[in-house]
Design an enzyme around this catalytic site. Structure first.
Site, PDB file in Angstrom:
ATOM      1  N   ARG A  27       0.828  -1.222   0.000  1.00 19.17           N
ATOM      2  CA  ARG A  27       0.000   0.000   0.000  1.00 19.17           C
ATOM      3  C   ARG A  27       0.851   1.257   0.000  1.00 19.17           C
ATOM      4  NH1 ARG A  27      -5.190  -0.637   1.382  1.00 19.17           N
ATOM      5  NH2 ARG A  27      -5.329   1.530   2.050  1.00 19.17           N
ATOM      6  N   TRP A  74       2.666   6.173   1.610  1.00 18.17           N
ATOM      7  CA  TRP A  74       2.654   6.476   0.188  1.00 18.17           C
ATOM      8  C   TRP A  74       2.366   7.966   0.126  1.00 18.17           C
ATOM      9  CZ3 TRP A  74       4.076   4.319  -4.239  1.00 18.17           C
ATOM     10  CH2 TRP A  74       3.626   4.886  -5.431  1.00 18.17           C
ATOM     11  N   ASN A 100      -4.121   7.255   7.153  1.00 20.29           N
ATOM     12  CA  ASN A 100      -4.174   6.955   5.720  1.00 20.29           C
ATOM     13  C   ASN A 100      -5.337   7.750   5.159  1.00 20.29           C
ATOM     14  OD1 ASN A 100      -4.138   5.862   3.126  1.00 20.29           O
ATOM     15  ND2 ASN A 100      -5.532   4.217   3.728  1.00 20.29           N
ATOM     16  N   LYS A 487      -1.765  -2.754 -24.086  1.00 21.75           N
ATOM     17  CA  LYS A 487      -2.095  -3.667 -22.975  1.00 21.75           C
ATOM     18  C   LYS A 487      -2.000  -5.113 -23.425  1.00 21.75           C
ATOM     19  CE  LYS A 487      -2.104  -1.513 -19.505  1.00 21.75           C
ATOM     20  NZ  LYS A 487      -1.268  -0.654 -20.188  1.00 21.75           N
ATOM     21  N   GLU A 490       1.712  -6.149 -24.116  1.00 21.04           N
ATOM     22  CA  GLU A 490       2.691  -6.196 -23.032  1.00 21.04           C
ATOM     23  C   GLU A 490       2.390  -7.281 -22.001  1.00 21.04           C
ATOM     24  OE1 GLU A 490       3.090  -2.824 -20.416  1.00 21.04           O
ATOM     25  OE2 GLU A 490       1.057  -2.178 -20.764  1.00 21.04           O
ATOM     26  N   HIS A 506      -5.488   3.023 -45.762  1.00 18.37           N
ATOM     27  CA  HIS A 506      -4.185   3.472 -46.318  1.00 18.37           C
ATOM     28  C   HIS A 506      -3.104   2.442 -46.069  1.00 18.37           C
ATOM     29  CE1 HIS A 506      -5.980   7.358 -47.134  1.00 18.37           C
ATOM     30  NE2 HIS A 506      -6.507   7.329 -45.922  1.00 18.37           N
ATOM     31  N   LYS A 605       8.581  -1.651 -14.280  1.00 14.82           N
ATOM     32  CA  LYS A 605       7.522  -0.712 -13.909  1.00 14.82           C
ATOM     33  C   LYS A 605       7.943   0.718 -14.218  1.00 14.82           C
ATOM     34  CE  LYS A 605       3.516   0.475 -12.458  1.00 14.82           C
ATOM     35  NZ  LYS A 605       2.421   0.273 -13.412  1.00 14.82           N
TER      36      LYS A 605
END
Ligand code: AGP
Length: 610
Positions: A27, A74, A100, A487, A490, A506, A605
């Site tokens: 988290r 975070w 949080n 998406k 990958e 075209h 990432k």
């Protein structure tokens, strides 16, 4: 998104708090800390960096005591640092808080508290809570917390300890999760179930606008008005790993389903009475009025978010927008000056090409603005202005909730620019803002639509063995098509290409045959009829077409082989609901092919090299 924990029982709190924070590290992980009540004082240990760094510190010297709270951060307000790490204390260091959420009105509260003589030691919104509770505290901690919460606007899951109440933890929840693990004469507060599973599977869920009082004799739930609430605990059947994913098989799937929250949190505090409030951009009205050109520079999925923003800014602000792949931007000798706004979009805030593009733009005299999901990231520190997405940590390598949050942030910036430049009518602006406010429910409605989700799975099962896909779209459907192709590529390793639907004739139409599934983004818009024509073009060449269409579209089924319906929105905002089925179809195809969707081969990432 952060993680909070609390412990009250017979064991030493320090090791338990640390261990329970490990279950929440997904988290947030930029800093961490614990506070333990120890014979009339609060012993606080905080460290910048991952939990392992706090662990090292606690191994050297661990606070003594059996009651404590902890936090893994975070960052949302205040860069990652030891001083900004939780727990936060009041002036007398007699009240410790972990939190949080986002306190939207922390600025005025902080100013009031400073006027009243309080001294602050951090840049966080959370520290305001410690001083507010101190201000209201006489000898009843529960009452002081309850009164302080009446002043708070925003979201919170918080826990509070005070040496004058050595056998008490006071906690509360609004819009951020909070649970209590029920052990044998010991209790475990946490943001989420993974943190307590090592100790107990009996969990009491705290609901919004509730407080919880933890003492050696048990746990009492109360409303903010003080009324006692009776609630049965639940028995958790998950294991710890599954629980980190909240029961989902993969972080990517969990993050797709977190998108309504990512939208809500990114919107939070940024619209007041229908007006967009983006003071954090640190751009004066004069700065904004001087802009005569916008560049949006990004990579991959973030680039697709930027493409959507081009439509929004050019439609709502009527200022020309150039959208550049970051690795090309600085090498093509672009034309920028001090009337240019350069928006760098990067969920990680560390992508080398995007960073280099932003530095190049600054050298050319342009104003730079960063859209990023990581507080304190390099891009956030170097840009002139920053607008954070609040999607929380995105663990899956494939960007999903950060894309949606980026689109929301870019829509907000577009509206902010249009407000100051008066380029939209008040009515049109209000309509867009209203729809943005409903976007979390719109996406939630789609994610709750079991029929459409089943159709996505069926489609994935049917085509998982194919080796080539085409994704097509027009207007904002074009970047959505590109994102769908990315998406799929990958995470399933299937070759897929996204095209402007009008571009098929075209050249790409030569690829069309029955074995090449085509996904057409055909949500309602001023070019809808042209997308229908493109679908007919490929159908005439034996293509199998899946259309992503607006919920009440009664025509599309006559043209496409399969249709997945998404809630209708205005055209420019339709990119948000339209991309969700493409994320899920890619996920289901990749799972069918046995791929590791959270950590696809060859990818990272954050691409911190050129
Ligand atoms: C998206 O799913 C990919 N992981 C990748 O294209 C990513 O969007 C790109 O590397 C940009 O990353 P950033 O947003 O962190 O700059």
């Amino acid at each position: 998104m952060c993680g909070i924990v609390g412990y009250l029982g017979r064991q030493e709190a320090g090791p338990i708090l640390l261990n329970n924070l490990r279950g929440l590290e997904y988290r947030g992980y930029d800093s961490a800390g614990v506070a333990v009540l120890d014979s009339g004082r609060i012993d606080v240990v905080r460290r910048l960096g991952k939990l392992a760094i706090l662990e090292e510190a606690l191994e050297k010297e661990c606070p003594v005591g059996t009651v404590g709270i902890g936090h893994t951060r975070w960052a949302t307000h205040g860069a990652p640092s030891e001083r900004n790490a939780h727990p936060h204390l009041d002036c007398k260091e007699q009240i410790a808080v972990v939190h949080n959420g986002i306190i939207e009105n922390y600025h005025p509260l902080k100013e009031e508290l400073i006027r009243r003589g309080h001294t602050f030691n951090s840049d966080t919104d959370t520290e305001v809570l410690a001083h507010l509770i101190e201000m209201y505290y006489t000898d009843d901690l529960e009452e002081a917390v309850r009164t302080a919460l009446t002043r708070i606007e925003g979201s919170y899951a918080l826990a509070v300890v005070c040496p004058e109440h050595p056998d008490l933890i006071v906690a509360a929840r609004k819009d951020s999760p909070l649970i209590v693990g029920l052990g044998k004469d010991e209790y475990f507060l946490a943001s989420d179930i993974p943190a307590v599973l090592a100790h107990t599977k009996d969990v009491l869920v705290v609901e919004d606008n509730e407080m919880v009082l933890v003492t050696p004799t048990g746990v009492v739930l109360k409303g903010l008005d003080g009324t006692v609430i009776e609630r049965e605990p639940i028995k958790v059947t998950w294991d710890a790993g599954a629980a980190e994913k909240s029961g989902y098989d993969d972080f990517m799937l969990k993050e797709i389903f977190e998108q309504p929250t990512a939208i809500r949190e990114t919107m939070r505090g940024r619209v007041d009475n229908g007006k967009i409030i983006l003071d954090e951009l640190r751009m004066t009205e004069a700065d904004i009025k001087r802009i005569d050109k916008v560049f949006i520079v990004a990579c991959g999925t973030s680039y697709h978010a930027g493409m959507v923003a081009k439509y929004a800014i050019e439609s709502w602000v009527r200022v020309p927008v150039e959208i550049d792949i970051a690795s090309e931007f600085r090498y093509r000798n672009p034309i920028l000056d001090d009337k240019t706004l350069m928006i760098a979009v990067s969920q990680s805030g560390e992508t080398a090409d995007t960073l280099a593009g932003m530095r190049y733009a600054r050298e050319q005299g342009a104003k730079t603005m960063a859209i990023t999901n990581v507080v304190g990231s390099t891009i956030s520190r170097e840009a002139d202005g920053v607008l954070y997405t609040h999607a929380g940590p995105e663990i899956g390598v494939a960007a999903t909730k950060t894309l949606i949050a980026q689109m929301i942030a870019l829509y907000l910036i577009s509206l902010y620019l249009s407000t100051i430049r008066r380029s939209l009518s008040v009515e049109d602006e209000a309509e867009i803002v209203d729809e943005l406010f409903r976007m979390d429910e719109i996406v939630q409605g789609l994610l709750d639509d079991t029929r459409q989700i089943a159709l996505m799975r069926e489609y994935a099962d049917k085509h998982a063995g194919k080796s080539d896909f085409l994704f097509i779209g027009r207007s904002v459907g074009y970047p959505v098509a590109l994102e769908g192709a990315l998406k799929l590529k990958e995470i399933s390793y299937i070759h897929a290409e996204g095209y402007a639907a009008g571009e098929l004739k075209h050249g790409p139409i030569a690829l069309v045959e029955e074995s090449v599934p085509i996904v057409a983004v055909a949500t309602e818009g001023h070019v809808y009829d042209k997308v229908i024509s493109n679908i007919m073009e490929v159908k005439a060449r034996d293509a199998n077409v899946l259309a992503i269409a607006s919920a009440d579209d009664s025509q599309i089924a006559k043209h496409a082989d399969e249709v997945i319906y998404v809630p209708r929105t205005s055209e420019i905002l339709s990119a948000v609901p339209a991309v969700v089925p493409l994320q899920l179809i890619s996920y289901y195809i990749a799972k069918k092919r046995g791929c590791n969707v959270d950590q696809p081969r060859n990818l990272a990432k954050s691409v911190t090299v050129e």
